[in-house]
Scaffold this motif. Structure first.
Motif, PDB file in Angstrom:
ATOM      1  N   GLY A  77      -7.206 -17.900  19.940  1.00 55.07           N
ATOM      2  CA  GLY A  77      -6.916 -16.546  19.481  1.00 55.07           C
ATOM      3  C   GLY A  77      -7.819 -16.236  18.301  1.00 55.07           C
TER       4      GLY A  77
ATOM      5  N   SER B  44      -3.423 -11.236  10.628  1.00 49.22           N
ATOM      6  CA  SER B  44      -2.645 -11.497  11.834  1.00 49.22           C
ATOM      7  C   SER B  44      -3.321 -12.584  12.659  1.00 49.22           C
ATOM      8  CB  SER B  44      -2.565 -10.232  12.695  1.00 49.22           C
ATOM      9  OG  SER B  44      -1.994  -9.172  11.969  1.00 49.22           O
TER      10      SER B  44
ATOM     11  N   VAL C  77      -3.912 -13.120  16.414  1.00 48.61           N
ATOM     12  CA  VAL C  77      -3.848 -12.288  17.616  1.00 48.61           C
ATOM     13  C   VAL C  77      -4.141 -13.159  18.828  1.00 48.61           C
ATOM     14  CG1 VAL C  77      -4.774 -10.234  18.758  1.00 48.61           C
ATOM     15  CG2 VAL C  77      -4.616 -10.299  16.262  1.00 48.61           C
TER      16      VAL C  77
ATOM     17  N   ASN D 152      -4.099 -13.616  23.165  1.00 43.38           N
ATOM     18  CA  ASN D 152      -4.107 -12.914  24.437  1.00 43.38           C
ATOM     19  C   ASN D 152      -4.490 -13.872  25.559  1.00 43.38           C
ATOM     20  OD1 ASN D 152      -3.924 -10.921  26.320  1.00 43.38           O
ATOM     21  ND2 ASN D 152      -5.911  -9.982  25.841  1.00 43.38           N
TER      22      ASN D 152
ATOM     23  N   SER E 230       1.131 -11.048  18.572  1.00 45.93           N
ATOM     24  CA  SER E 230       0.550 -11.298  17.253  1.00 45.93           C
ATOM     25  C   SER E 230       1.600 -11.778  16.270  1.00 45.93           C
ATOM     26  CB  SER E 230      -0.114 -10.023  16.724  1.00 45.93           C
ATOM     27  OG  SER E 230       0.843  -9.009  16.531  1.00 45.93           O
TER      28      SER E 230
ATOM     29  N   ASN F 264       2.132 -11.710  12.091  1.00 48.75           N
ATOM     30  CA  ASN F 264       1.599 -11.062  10.898  1.00 48.75           C
ATOM     31  C   ASN F 264       1.994 -11.820   9.630  1.00 48.75           C
ATOM     32  OD1 ASN F 264       0.545  -8.991  12.529  1.00 48.75           O
ATOM     33  ND2 ASN F 264       2.545  -7.993  12.575  1.00 48.75           N
TER      34      ASN F 264
ATOM     35  N   GLY G   6       6.121  -9.944  13.860  1.00 53.83           N
ATOM     36  CA  GLY G   6       5.358 -10.361  15.024  1.00 53.83           C
ATOM     37  C   GLY G   6       5.591  -9.406  16.172  1.00 53.83           C
TER      38      GLY G   6
ATOM     39  N   THR H  32     -11.612  -3.242  16.393  1.00 52.11           N
ATOM     40  CA  THR H  32     -10.242  -3.653  16.073  1.00 52.11           C
ATOM     41  C   THR H  32     -10.049  -3.375  14.586  1.00 52.11           C
ATOM     42  OG1 THR H  32     -10.780  -5.931  15.459  1.00 52.11           O
ATOM     43  CG2 THR H  32     -10.256  -5.537  17.777  1.00 52.11           C
TER      44      THR H  32
ATOM     45  N   TRP I 234      -7.102  -3.674  11.043  1.00 54.83           N
ATOM     46  CA  TRP I 234      -5.882  -4.226  10.438  1.00 54.83           C
ATOM     47  C   TRP I 234      -5.342  -3.165   9.503  1.00 54.83           C
ATOM     48  CZ3 TRP I 234      -2.881  -5.903   6.330  1.00 54.83           C
ATOM     49  CH2 TRP I 234      -1.902  -6.863   6.635  1.00 54.83           C
TER      50      TRP I 234
ATOM     51  N   GLY J 216      -0.095  -4.931  10.303  1.00 55.99           N
ATOM     52  CA  GLY J 216      -0.428  -5.630  11.530  1.00 55.99           C
ATOM     53  C   GLY J 216      -1.786  -5.305  12.098  1.00 55.99           C
ATOM     54  N   ALA J 217      -2.105  -6.029  13.151  1.00 51.17           N
ATOM     55  CA  ALA J 217      -3.393  -5.900  13.826  1.00 51.17           C
ATOM     56  C   ALA J 217      -3.358  -4.734  14.806  1.00 51.17           C
ATOM     57  CB  ALA J 217      -3.713  -7.190  14.571  1.00 51.17           C
TER      58      ALA J 217
ATOM     59  N   ARG K 188      -0.682  -0.452  21.395  1.00 52.78           N
ATOM     60  CA  ARG K 188      -0.656  -1.713  20.665  1.00 52.78           C
ATOM     61  C   ARG K 188       0.486  -1.653  19.670  1.00 52.78           C
ATOM     62  NH1 ARG K 188      -4.635   2.627  20.349  1.00 52.78           N
ATOM     63  NH2 ARG K 188      -4.939   2.981  18.134  1.00 52.78           N
TER      64      ARG K 188
END
Lengths: 187, 187, 187
Positions: A98, A119, A121, A123, A130, A132, A151, C113, C115, C135-136, C144
């Protein structure tokens, strides 16, 4: 995960456990995390020459600093934005698990301390979502705790503590942190 | 704590309580904090001349600003990194209780408002650990609330509210905040 | 390898395996928010020419960037401070419901991206208080999630998730987000 890698993760865990204070250990024994994860992340700071490999960059500096060299006075006032690879072991070139994304800033003139907002992240099939984080990082301490403030996805509504340890530090360009994430609120 | 100091803390508390809205008071009466702490912290901004005493520095500014003078338009866009002493009373030279470390940024052109991300870091016999804060600070209001988003050590997993009051403001170099921390989740 | 070490390895392995359970996903489907709010907010970035209308400004940039134009490499390292109007629908000129205040930073070189650390600040008959977010934001995704890390006033001690969607994006000056706030902890 191969046994060598497992041993490396274990090594990080043991170091973190062994350097915790006795009082802290007592409290922690009574509180078992509902979820626990150990990761490494790798930060390569842009220094004007490493544009290809850099995963972070100084974006703010105090009046006495600039953006290609960490400032004097313990880097006080430098703000660094990062997008760092996360791995299961201490090898920068291991499978990417990640990304650690966010910022840290140096906030003391007399020694090295930082404040972090970022964070993890994920996937992949293993983890989606995520985690945080926010908190103070007195980075000269062997281990230090920051807060898991929330999260999403697999980590929906998570809260907890992340114990960080500097696993490597090379000049002012590369460092690697081992992060032991202990969630105490899991939904 | 001497009686004079006690009176000063009480004064801050009284001001905070008296300026809370009636509706807010009602809700608060039904919710008693599991832990309550009152502190002062002191911010001396670097202005190009006070390198020795400064506890904070402007590290970012909008295009129309610089890093030795707070910008026009209510300082909109200025980001300040700080490492401020925490005391039990309103005297900058009282016993150091801990450090307030992190950042604030000014985020409105028409009046003074800020956004804060910081920690109270303690390492004494009285308190060990950190309290992490985040939130909006409409600083022209007599009192304003931000969130306690987490904690470590003695403040493990803490959540709550911190009511802040500007206790002193001297030009654009020094200010002092009184912070009334009310934790509603204690582990 | 001694038996103690072997037990520790197994313990670590179990921790890692147990953390990838998907049981909590089911829980999430069953969970209904205790409060739900949907808002739009509007961001107009200062570009050197729109001082009157701009609601945000670049305050930090990497060494290769500046403060009137979002940087190359997916704006990596740009930090933007904002004070954006919140509305109930997608019209910038609709009744002002509150302000979104805080910062976002771009944190990846290869794609967009961000934050975020910010608050929704309300001071009307409908809502009084603030909701704090962090958060991201992988902003190329249609939706998201970020975390609601706390709240004050009407949103005292709130925790939850905010699902964000880019509702409009015009050049590099204006964007509009739709935010679906789902609180799962209400006091």
């Amino acid at each position: 995960m191969g046994s060598t890698k497992l041993i490396l993760v274990l090594f990080c865990l043991l170091l973190i456990i062994s350097s915790s204070s006795a009082a802290h250990k007592k409290k922690m024994q009574a509180r078992k995390p509902c979820k626990r994860l150990v990761f490494y992340f790798h930060d390569i700071i842009y220094n004007g020459k490493n544009a290809k490999n850099a995963t972070s960059a100084i974006v703010s500096a105090p009046a006495w600093g600039n953006r290609t060299l960490l400032a004097g006075k313990s880097h006080f006032g430098d703000v660094v934005v990062f997008d760092d690879p996360i791995t299961l072991d201490n090898n920068l070139h291991s499978t990417l698990i990640g990304r650690a994304q966010g910022f840290y800033l140096y906030d003391k003139k007399e020694t090295f301390t930082a404040w972090l907002g970022f964070s993890f992240v994920f996937n992949s099939t293993a983890h989606k979502g995520s985690i945080n984080f926010a908190g103070a990082d007195p980075l000269m301490n062997k281990t230090r705790d920051i807060s898991v403030i929330g999260g999403t996805g697999d980590f929906f509504m998570a809260r907890g503590i992340a114990t960080m340890m500097t696993d490597a530090f090379e000049g002012e360009v590369y460092f690697r942190l081992c992060v032991d994430i202990k969630l105490y609120e899991c939904w």
